[in-house]
Structure formats: C-alpha cells, structure tokens
Design a protein around this motif. Structure first.
Motif, PDB file in Angstrom:
ATOM      1  N   HIS A  29       0.828  -1.206   0.000  1.00 50.87           N
ATOM      2  CA  HIS A  29       0.000   0.000   0.000  1.00 50.87           C
ATOM      3  C   HIS A  29       0.865   1.259   0.000  1.00 50.87           C
ATOM      4  N   PRO A  33      -0.453  -2.714  -6.527  1.00 51.71           N
ATOM      5  CA  PRO A  33      -1.774  -3.131  -6.995  1.00 51.71           C
ATOM      6  C   PRO A  33      -2.739  -3.403  -5.840  1.00 51.71           C
ATOM      7  N   HIS A  34      -3.926  -2.819  -5.951  1.00 46.62           N
ATOM      8  CA  HIS A  34      -4.918  -2.986  -4.889  1.00 46.62           C
ATOM      9  C   HIS A  34      -5.313  -4.456  -4.722  1.00 46.62           C
ATOM     10  N   ALA A  35      -5.323  -5.205  -5.803  1.00 46.38           N
ATOM     11  CA  ALA A  35      -5.679  -6.634  -5.717  1.00 46.38           C
ATOM     12  C   ALA A  35      -4.683  -7.386  -4.840  1.00 46.38           C
ATOM     13  N   GLN A  36      -3.421  -7.039  -4.939  1.00 44.86           N
ATOM     14  CA  GLN A  36      -2.396  -7.677  -4.110  1.00 44.86           C
ATOM     15  C   GLN A  36      -2.576  -7.302  -2.648  1.00 44.86           C
ATOM     16  N   ARG A  63      -5.386  -6.431  -1.146  1.00 40.85           N
ATOM     17  CA  ARG A  63      -6.581  -7.140  -0.668  1.00 40.85           C
ATOM     18  C   ARG A  63      -6.274  -8.609  -0.419  1.00 40.85           C
ATOM     19  N   HIS A  64      -5.473  -9.215  -1.300  1.00 42.70           N
ATOM     20  CA  HIS A  64      -5.113 -10.624  -1.147  1.00 42.70           C
ATOM     21  C   HIS A  64      -4.382 -10.849   0.178  1.00 42.70           C
ATOM     22  N   HIS A  65      -3.399  -9.997   0.461  1.00 41.24           N
ATOM     23  CA  HIS A  65      -2.634 -10.153   1.701  1.00 41.24           C
ATOM     24  C   HIS A  65      -3.491  -9.845   2.929  1.00 41.24           C
ATOM     25  N   THR A  75      -8.639  -0.385   3.604  1.00 40.59           N
ATOM     26  CA  THR A  75      -9.924  -0.767   2.996  1.00 40.59           C
ATOM     27  C   THR A  75     -11.058  -0.499   3.983  1.00 40.59           C
ATOM     28  N   ASP A  95     -14.544  -2.412   3.943  1.00 42.63           N
ATOM     29  CA  ASP A  95     -14.617  -3.868   4.068  1.00 42.63           C
ATOM     30  C   ASP A  95     -15.147  -4.233   5.454  1.00 42.63           C
TER      31      ASP A  95
END
Length: 78
Positions: A20, A25-28, A30-32, A63, A66
C-alpha cells in the motif's frame, strides 16, 4: 513455523501495508489482507492479540469499506 498463525498474520499484514505504501496493486493488497484476516481467525485462542489489532488497523486505513472482514476480525478479538 508453518503452524504459527500469529506470525503468519503479522507477515501478511506487513506485506499489505508495504505494498500500500508503495502504491502497489490494490488486488495484491486485498489478497494479503484477506490472508491476514483468515490466519488470524483460524489461529489458536491463546494467540497474542497484537497481530489481530495490527490487521484491524490496516483494514481501517487501507480498505475502510470492508465491513465484513473487519467485523469478523473484531468478533475474534473480543
């Protein structure tokens, strides 16, 4: 160490925060964060609370929308 879910939670959280900060990448991210939440929720009840609070802070900062993950995490912390 494979069974040390408290350490896994901390490492996943650190990875998400670092990505961050680097505008990764935001997807990465979120994954972590999802892995951090999952490992914390499945950790032993005797696990220290520090990693759980760190994940909660990261979720709120990175996030904030969430709510499901944050609610699950906070239920586990209480």
């Amino acid at each position: 160490m494979a069974q040390d879910l408290g350490t896994a939670t901390a490492l996943y959280t650190e990875a998400a925060v670092a990505i961050h900060r680097l505008n990764g990448p935001h997807a990465q991210i979120r994954h972590h964060l999802a892995n951090a939440v999952a490992t914390w929720i499945h950790s032993d009840l005797d696990t220290r609370a520090g990693p759980g609070f760190a994940v909660a802070h990261a979720l709120v900062r990175i996030t904030p929308n969430d709510q499901a993950a944050l609610a699950a995490l906070l239920r586990r912390l209480t």
